[in-house]
Motif scaffolding. Structure first.
Motif, PDB file in Angstrom:
ATOM      1  N   SER A   6       9.750   0.451   3.212  1.00  0.00           N
ATOM      2  CA  SER A   6      10.499   0.616   1.984  1.00  0.00           C
ATOM      3  C   SER A   6       9.787  -0.087   0.837  1.00  0.00           C
ATOM      4  N   THR A   7      10.032   0.402  -0.369  1.00  0.00           N
ATOM      5  CA  THR A   7       9.424  -0.174  -1.555  1.00  0.00           C
ATOM      6  C   THR A   7      10.461  -0.988  -2.302  1.00  0.00           C
ATOM      7  N   SER A  42       5.812  -4.721  -0.143  1.00  0.00           N
ATOM      8  CA  SER A  42       5.494  -3.290  -0.035  1.00  0.00           C
ATOM      9  C   SER A  42       5.787  -2.586  -1.354  1.00  0.00           C
ATOM     10  N   SER A  43       5.320  -3.163  -2.428  1.00  0.00           N
ATOM     11  CA  SER A  43       5.596  -2.637  -3.757  1.00  0.00           C
ATOM     12  C   SER A  43       4.311  -2.624  -4.571  1.00  0.00           C
ATOM     13  N   SER A  44       4.432  -2.219  -5.832  1.00  0.00           N
ATOM     14  CA  SER A  44       3.261  -2.152  -6.699  1.00  0.00           C
ATOM     15  C   SER A  44       3.090  -3.452  -7.470  1.00  0.00           C
TER      16      SER A  44
END
Length: 226
Positions: A6-7, A42-44
């Motif tokens: 998941s983000t 798990s993101s930008s």
């Protein structure tokens, strides 16, 4: 906070970092690397940067050009200002709550203190820290002020930074007895007594600060947030 598919959103990243600061897992001066945080959540990096900017607005993170983000390191003067602000904000919230508290509100407060006592009996440091600050945030929530709830939430988190930097290492947080005294005054609709009890409580916490204290060692972000 682990490596999931998941983000995480900007607000989720901000809230998880806020909690890590409030629970004193992230120490003052800890470097917050965008690339590492993006991988952890798990993101930008763009979302991480936005989250750090929000935390900088709340004075919990310091962003330094060409160096990145760091958990803030409050000065002694800032520490005094934080406690001054808390006395003003929490005093007003207590006056309101003494007028509006319902039986359900009082049950919530008593339940919270029971959790504090249980955590203290078990020596659960993370829960002790979380519940201690959570008591004050609960008062703001029950008083029905969304704005002051957010203000106090950030003041409580900054207090954790201050306690980490300047508080005695053997003391983790105030016990639940002083909180119970505040609740007893609320139950009696004794606004003046509640205010005195809270002022005494905050002064007690502030008086434990070691004004010659310094920064504590930092630890690996993966260990802190994983």
């Amino acid at each position: 906070m682990s490596s999931s598919s998941s983000t995480a959103s900007v607000s989720e990243i901000r809230d998880k970092l806020w909690l890590a600061i409030a629970e004193r897992r992230l120490k003052p001066g800890t470097r917050l690397k965008e690339e590492e945080l993006a991988e952890i959540f798990s993101s930008s990096r763009a979302r991480v940067r936005q989250a750090l900017t929000l935390l900088e607005r709340d004075r919990l993170v310091t962003l330094i050009p060409n160096r990145g983000g760091f958990v803030a390191e409050p000065t002694i003067e800032e520490a005094r200002d934080v406690f001054f602000a808390r006395r003003l904000v929490e005093g007003g919230l207590l006056e309101r709550l003494c007028e509006t508290a319902t039986e359900t509100d009082l049950e919530d407060l008593h339940d919270h203190i029971a959790q504090e006592r249980e955590a203290a009996a078990e020596g659960d440091l993370a829960s002790i820290v979380r519940l201690s600050g959570g008591f004050h945030i609960l008062i703001a929530e029950l008083a029905g002020s969304a704005y002051l709830h957010d203000v106090l939430r950030d003041l409580v988190s900054r207090t954790s930074l201050i306690s980490t930097m300047y508080g005695p290492r053997h003391q983790h947080d105030c016990g639940p007895d002083e909180h119970a005294e505040v609740v007893a005054c609320i139950a009696r609709r004794d606004a003046a007594g509640a205010l005195r009890a809270m002022q005494h409580h905050l002064s007690h916490v502030e008086d434990t600060l070691d004004l010659s204290g310094g920064q504590l060692p930092t630890r690996d972000l993966r260990q802190l947030l994983g």
